[in-house]
Design a protein around this motif. Sequence first.
Motif, PDB file in Angstrom:
ATOM      1  N   LYS A   1      -1.497   8.350  -0.052  1.00 23.11           N
ATOM      2  CA  LYS A   1      -2.710   7.675  -0.508  1.00 23.11           C
ATOM      3  C   LYS A   1      -2.799   7.570  -2.019  1.00 23.11           C
ATOM      4  O   LYS A   1      -3.455   6.672  -2.534  1.00 23.11           O
ATOM      5  N   ASP A   2      -2.180   8.506  -2.730  1.00 25.56           N
ATOM      6  CA  ASP A   2      -2.330   8.559  -4.185  1.00 25.56           C
ATOM      7  C   ASP A   2      -1.026   8.243  -4.896  1.00 25.56           C
ATOM      8  O   ASP A   2      -0.656   8.906  -5.864  1.00 25.56           O
ATOM      9  N   CYS A   3      -0.316   7.237  -4.424  1.00 26.14           N
ATOM     10  CA  CYS A   3       0.959   6.878  -5.048  1.00 26.14           C
ATOM     11  C   CYS A   3       0.718   6.085  -6.328  1.00 26.14           C
ATOM     12  O   CYS A   3      -0.385   5.611  -6.590  1.00 26.14           O
ATOM     13  N   VAL A   4       1.777   5.951  -7.108  1.00 24.85           N
ATOM     14  CA  VAL A   4       1.769   5.125  -8.310  1.00 24.85           C
ATOM     15  C   VAL A   4       3.041   4.286  -8.284  1.00 24.85           C
ATOM     16  O   VAL A   4       4.137   4.834  -8.145  1.00 24.85           O
ATOM     17  N   TYR A   5       2.887   2.961  -8.388  1.00 26.40           N
ATOM     18  CA  TYR A   5       4.062   2.092  -8.357  1.00 26.40           C
ATOM     19  C   TYR A   5       3.914   0.973  -9.380  1.00 26.40           C
ATOM     20  O   TYR A   5       2.807   0.665  -9.835  1.00 26.40           O
ATOM     21  N   LEU A   6       5.022   0.352  -9.726  1.00 25.39           N
ATOM     22  CA  LEU A   6       5.082  -0.639 -10.792  1.00 25.39           C
ATOM     23  C   LEU A   6       5.787  -1.883 -10.283  1.00 25.39           C
ATOM     24  O   LEU A   6       6.816  -1.803  -9.606  1.00 25.39           O
ATOM     25  N   LEU A   7       5.228  -3.072 -10.603  1.00 23.77           N
ATOM     26  CA  LEU A   7       5.816  -4.351 -10.202  1.00 23.77           C
ATOM     27  C   LEU A   7       6.459  -5.038 -11.395  1.00 23.77           C
ATOM     28  O   LEU A   7       5.841  -5.129 -12.465  1.00 23.77           O
ATOM     29  N   THR A   8       7.682  -5.524 -11.210  1.00 21.10           N
ATOM     30  CA  THR A   8       8.341  -6.312 -12.251  1.00 21.10           C
ATOM     31  C   THR A   8       9.041  -7.495 -11.597  1.00 21.10           C
ATOM     32  O   THR A   8       9.610  -7.370 -10.509  1.00 21.10           O
ATOM     33  N   SER A   9       8.969  -8.643 -12.260  1.00 22.07           N
ATOM     34  CA  SER A   9       9.652  -9.840 -11.781  1.00 22.07           C
ATOM     35  C   SER A   9       9.604 -10.878 -12.886  1.00 22.07           C
ATOM     36  O   SER A   9       8.769 -10.802 -13.801  1.00 22.07           O
ATOM     37  N   GLU A  10      10.476 -11.844 -12.805  1.00 22.26           N
ATOM     38  CA  GLU A  10      10.484 -12.922 -13.792  1.00 22.26           C
ATOM     39  C   GLU A  10       9.187 -13.711 -13.668  1.00 22.26           C
ATOM     40  O   GLU A  10       8.816 -14.182 -12.597  1.00 22.26           O
TER      41      GLU A  10
ATOM     42  N   HIS B   1       0.855  -1.182   0.000  1.00 19.48           N
ATOM     43  CA  HIS B   1       0.000   0.000   0.000  1.00 19.48           C
ATOM     44  C   HIS B   1       0.896   1.238   0.000  1.00 19.48           C
ATOM     45  O   HIS B   1       2.111   1.150   0.252  1.00 19.48           O
ATOM     46  N   CYS B   2       0.309   2.367  -0.280  1.00 21.65           N
ATOM     47  CA  CYS B   2       1.088   3.585  -0.493  1.00 21.65           C
ATOM     48  C   CYS B   2       1.937   3.963   0.716  1.00 21.65           C
ATOM     49  O   CYS B   2       3.088   4.378   0.571  1.00 21.65           O
ATOM     50  N   ALA B   3       1.382   3.817   1.911  1.00 24.57           N
ATOM     51  CA  ALA B   3       2.135   4.200   3.105  1.00 24.57           C
ATOM     52  C   ALA B   3       3.366   3.321   3.303  1.00 24.57           C
ATOM     53  O   ALA B   3       4.358   3.741   3.894  1.00 24.57           O
ATOM     54  N   PHE B   4       3.318   2.108   2.780  1.00 16.36           N
ATOM     55  CA  PHE B   4       4.433   1.170   2.920  1.00 16.36           C
ATOM     56  C   PHE B   4       5.522   1.430   1.881  1.00 16.36           C
ATOM     57  O   PHE B   4       6.693   1.136   2.102  1.00 16.36           O
ATOM     58  N   LEU B   5       5.130   1.999   0.741  1.00 13.08           N
ATOM     59  CA  LEU B   5       6.059   2.167  -0.374  1.00 13.08           C
ATOM     60  C   LEU B   5       6.525   3.620  -0.445  1.00 13.08           C
ATOM     61  O   LEU B   5       5.832   4.472  -0.993  1.00 13.08           O
ATOM     62  N   THR B   6       7.659   3.880   0.103  1.00 14.29           N
ATOM     63  CA  THR B   6       8.208   5.236   0.078  1.00 14.29           C
ATOM     64  C   THR B   6       9.342   5.385  -0.932  1.00 14.29           C
ATOM     65  O   THR B   6       9.684   6.500  -1.313  1.00 14.29           O
ATOM     66  N   GLN B   7       9.918   4.261  -1.363  1.00 19.72           N
ATOM     67  CA  GLN B   7      11.013   4.300  -2.326  1.00 19.72           C
ATOM     68  C   GLN B   7      11.087   2.963  -3.058  1.00 19.72           C
ATOM     69  O   GLN B   7      10.437   1.988  -2.660  1.00 19.72           O
TER      70      GLN B   7
ATOM     71  N   HIS C   1       8.942  -0.325  -8.326  1.00 15.49           N
ATOM     72  CA  HIS C   1       9.400   1.000  -8.751  1.00 15.49           C
ATOM     73  C   HIS C   1       8.313   2.011  -8.375  1.00 15.49           C
ATOM     74  O   HIS C   1       7.190   1.939  -8.877  1.00 15.49           O
ATOM     75  N   VAL C   2       8.639   2.923  -7.511  1.00 19.26           N
ATOM     76  CA  VAL C   2       7.686   3.956  -7.090  1.00 19.26           C
ATOM     77  C   VAL C   2       7.774   5.111  -8.082  1.00 19.26           C
ATOM     78  O   VAL C   2       8.747   5.865  -8.109  1.00 19.26           O
ATOM     79  N   LEU C   3       6.753   5.249  -8.924  1.00 19.34           N
ATOM     80  CA  LEU C   3       6.731   6.299  -9.944  1.00 19.34           C
ATOM     81  C   LEU C   3       6.255   7.628  -9.375  1.00 19.34           C
ATOM     82  O   LEU C   3       6.682   8.687  -9.815  1.00 19.34           O
ATOM     83  N   GLN C   4       5.344   7.538  -8.407  1.00 18.87           N
ATOM     84  CA  GLN C   4       4.810   8.758  -7.793  1.00 18.87           C
ATOM     85  C   GLN C   4       4.563   8.477  -6.313  1.00 18.87           C
ATOM     86  O   GLN C   4       3.594   7.826  -5.949  1.00 18.87           O
TER      87      GLN C   4
END
Length: 328
Positions: free
Chosen positions: A217-226, A181-187, A210-213
């Motif tokens: 509450k209104d963060c944007v993040y991206l998940l990548t993995s094999e 969740h957004c509060a957990f993802l700061t970087q 990858h935290v894009l924004q």
Amino acid sequence: MRVLYLVLISQVSAQLQCDKSIIRATVGGRFNVACTYNTNQFRFSKKYWCFGESRNYCETVMDTDGFTKAELRNRAQITDAVYRGLRILMTRLQLRDSGVYWVGIDKIYADIMFKIQVEVTEEAVIRPKVWPVGSPLLTCGGQPLTLRCRSERGTNVQYSWYRKAHPDAVLLQTTSDLPLHCAFLTQDGQFVCSAHNAVSREHSNAVFIHVLQPGHKDCVYLLTSEGFESYDCKTTTTPRITTTMTTVEVFSSTLVTQSSGYENHSLCVSQTWMERVFFRSWSGVPLWYDIIRWTLFMIMMVTTGLVHMCTRTRASGHRLTRKHQKHI
């Protein structure tokens, strides 16, 4: 002396022989033991399955007379098929089932016994798989998402989630699910799931976040993995939408067209001429109201005319009757 010992062993082997002397199995598994014995001599003798290091002091856990120790009921069985042999089955194995067992035949003075070593261990885990619970596109809108970790093999498996850092990884939690969740993802971060039990430990492929924004509450993040399906939040979260509204009225039909930068949506709010006739009159009031009003007006006019005609007819009849009476 040694020769006498070998002779005794050979005699015992001829009287009772089993297909296994060492059994290795895993927790939750099963094993079978098949034994043959001298049926001419011991056909009617009791056979038993005994647990303990010493043949003289082992504990009988089940026998062919129908006894079975309580903790082995419904998961162990001994069957004397006589000419087809003696069979022992144990299922749903547990770690405490490990130890020395004896297959025994009841005999006067000295039982005939065969030793079997059983080793029950945990099943080793394999590399766990990680996947998102739900659509990864939820991350583009800052929505919470859960990463789930599972190993397809292994017994009594425990899971842990780590964030890779220098010099040591940071333990996040000891469950199979990792909520994001957004509060957990700061970087930006790299996360790994560990599956382990008493005999082995394996790690999953790393999941890159990858935290894009950033935002509470209104963060944007991206998940990548094999093995993850690739997607792009940059085009998903910042659409350019241009909207044009065009209204065309022909008699009573209205067409509204809405177009956006990604798709063209046509919303047709169409009221046909027949719908207009039934639901709206030109005076602005519902047409059904006009129809009922004019129908009642016509009924009233017709009724008034009929009453007037009947009244005139009845008056004429009275005048003729009076003239006829005077004439008489």
